[in-house]
Design an enzyme around this catalytic site. Structure first.
Site, PDB file in Angstrom:
ATOM      1  N   ALA A 170       0.559  -4.563  12.524  1.00 53.38           N
ATOM      2  CA  ALA A 170       0.791  -4.627  13.967  1.00 53.38           C
ATOM      3  C   ALA A 170      -0.194  -5.568  14.637  1.00 53.38           C
ATOM      4  O   ALA A 170      -1.369  -5.630  14.274  1.00 53.38           O
ATOM      5  CB  ALA A 170       0.677  -3.229  14.572  1.00 53.38           C
TER       6      ALA A 170
ATOM      7  N   GLU B  86       3.313  -1.977   4.348  1.00 48.97           N
ATOM      8  CA  GLU B  86       4.367  -0.987   4.577  1.00 48.97           C
ATOM      9  C   GLU B  86       5.736  -1.663   4.674  1.00 48.97           C
ATOM     10  O   GLU B  86       6.732  -1.143   4.156  1.00 48.97           O
ATOM     11  CB  GLU B  86       4.060  -0.191   5.842  1.00 48.97           C
ATOM     12  CG  GLU B  86       2.874   0.738   5.671  1.00 48.97           C
ATOM     13  CD  GLU B  86       2.445   1.416   6.966  1.00 48.97           C
ATOM     14  OE1 GLU B  86       2.154   2.617   6.929  1.00 48.97           O
ATOM     15  OE2 GLU B  86       2.393   0.728   8.012  1.00 48.97           O
TER      16      GLU B  86
ATOM     17  N   GLY C 151       0.506  -2.426   8.135  1.00 49.36           N
ATOM     18  CA  GLY C 151       1.950  -2.439   8.336  1.00 49.36           C
ATOM     19  C   GLY C 151       2.657  -3.535   7.580  1.00 49.36           C
ATOM     20  O   GLY C 151       3.862  -3.439   7.314  1.00 49.36           O
TER      21      GLY C 151
ATOM     22  N   GLU D 216      -6.384   1.361   7.114  1.00 52.28           N
ATOM     23  CA  GLU D 216      -6.394   2.129   8.355  1.00 52.28           C
ATOM     24  C   GLU D 216      -7.531   3.148   8.444  1.00 52.28           C
ATOM     25  O   GLU D 216      -8.083   3.384   9.524  1.00 52.28           O
ATOM     26  CB  GLU D 216      -5.042   2.842   8.541  1.00 52.28           C
ATOM     27  CG  GLU D 216      -3.909   1.933   8.990  1.00 52.28           C
ATOM     28  CD  GLU D 216      -3.250   1.167   7.869  1.00 52.28           C
ATOM     29  OE1 GLU D 216      -2.219   0.515   8.104  1.00 52.28           O
ATOM     30  OE2 GLU D 216      -3.753   1.208   6.729  1.00 52.28           O
TER      31      GLU D 216
END
Length: 258
Positions: free
Chosen positions: A63, A112, A109, A132
């Site tokens: 992100a 991911e 992300g 994270e």
């Protein structure tokens, strides 16, 4: 545009096109990724998709924190209230095979997103990580669940709990990716794999993908029963008949997705 889609020879190539931001995902990118997945799912002239990043440094670094502000709504409102038009990237789904061609950093992300894909291949320069916990958060875009399924408990825990990055060779060793090649060879490898998949019967490919995904959540007996049901559904399809005829006639089959 932050996300572009190019279609040729039954292959859709989705390019994260923000190299100046390491292909990080901002709200506009998220909306366009959703549109890209929908396009791949619904176009008859697309049988397989490739996802990659623009430039040479990054696949996707997750992100874009500079453009992703904290929501004003409570968690209860977001979780149980009316849904927005843009679904989280973690929920992207398509019945068609997706290949992640990881050409650089795949962090947070970005990793991911790669794990949403069915096949992952990487440039030798690629780096992977779920960092994270180092900033007081968790990989909440499916990362805690998909990494265990991708590489197994111990290697997943090492990545999740340490937040450390691994290189492409380590990703290959633990099964996070299937192939590692020189950066300049990655696009050709992705295209070669996609072309081989696109040459197969589309309905059979979709059924095989569905069985592999759903079967992993079922008992072996239930999975085998579902397999037989899918085989029965496909048995009289035009493509299966064409495949048998082509084999007998020693020619390439001409599959139509029917």
């Amino acid at each position: 545009m932050p996300v572009t889609v190019e279609v040729s020879d039954f292959i859709a190539t989705v390019i994260l096109n923000r190299p100046e931001a390491m292909n990080a995902i901002d709200p506009e990118s998220a909306a366009q990724l959703q549109a890209a997945w929908h396009e791949i799912s619904t176009r008859n002239d697309v049988r397989v998709g490739i996802v990659t990043g623009a430039g040479e440094r990054a696949f996707c670094t997750g992100a874009d924190l500079k453009k992703t502000m904290p929501p004003t709504e409570s968690f209860a409102e977001l979780h149980f209230g009316p849904k927005t038009d843009v679904a989280p990237v973690a929920t992207l789904r398509t019945p068609k095979p997706m290949i992640a061609a990881i050409n650089g950093f795949a962090l947070g992300g970005g990793l991911e997103l790669a794990m949403l894909c069915d096949i992952r291949i990487a440039a030798s320069s690629a780096m992977f990580g779920l960092p994270e916990v180092s900033i007081g958060s968790i990989p909440a875009g499916g990362g805690t669940q998909r990494i265990v399924r991708a590489v197994g408990q111990s290697d997943a825990m090492l990545m999740l709990l340490s937040g450390e990055r691994i290189d492409a060779q380590e990703a290959l060793r633990i099964g996070l990716v299937s192939r590692v090649v020189a950066p300049q060879d990655l696009p050709a490898l992705a295209r070669s794999i996609a072309s081989r998949i696109a040459a197969n019967a589309p309905l059979a490919v979709a059924a095989a993908k569905n069985l592999a995904q759903v079967g992993g959540e079922l008992s072996l007996a239930a999975g085998l029963e579902l397999e037989q049901q899918s085989f029965g559904i496909l048995r009289n399809s035009e493509d299966r008949i064409e495949g048998r005829r082509a084999f007998a006639e020693k020619r390439k089959p001409r599959f139509q997705g029917r």
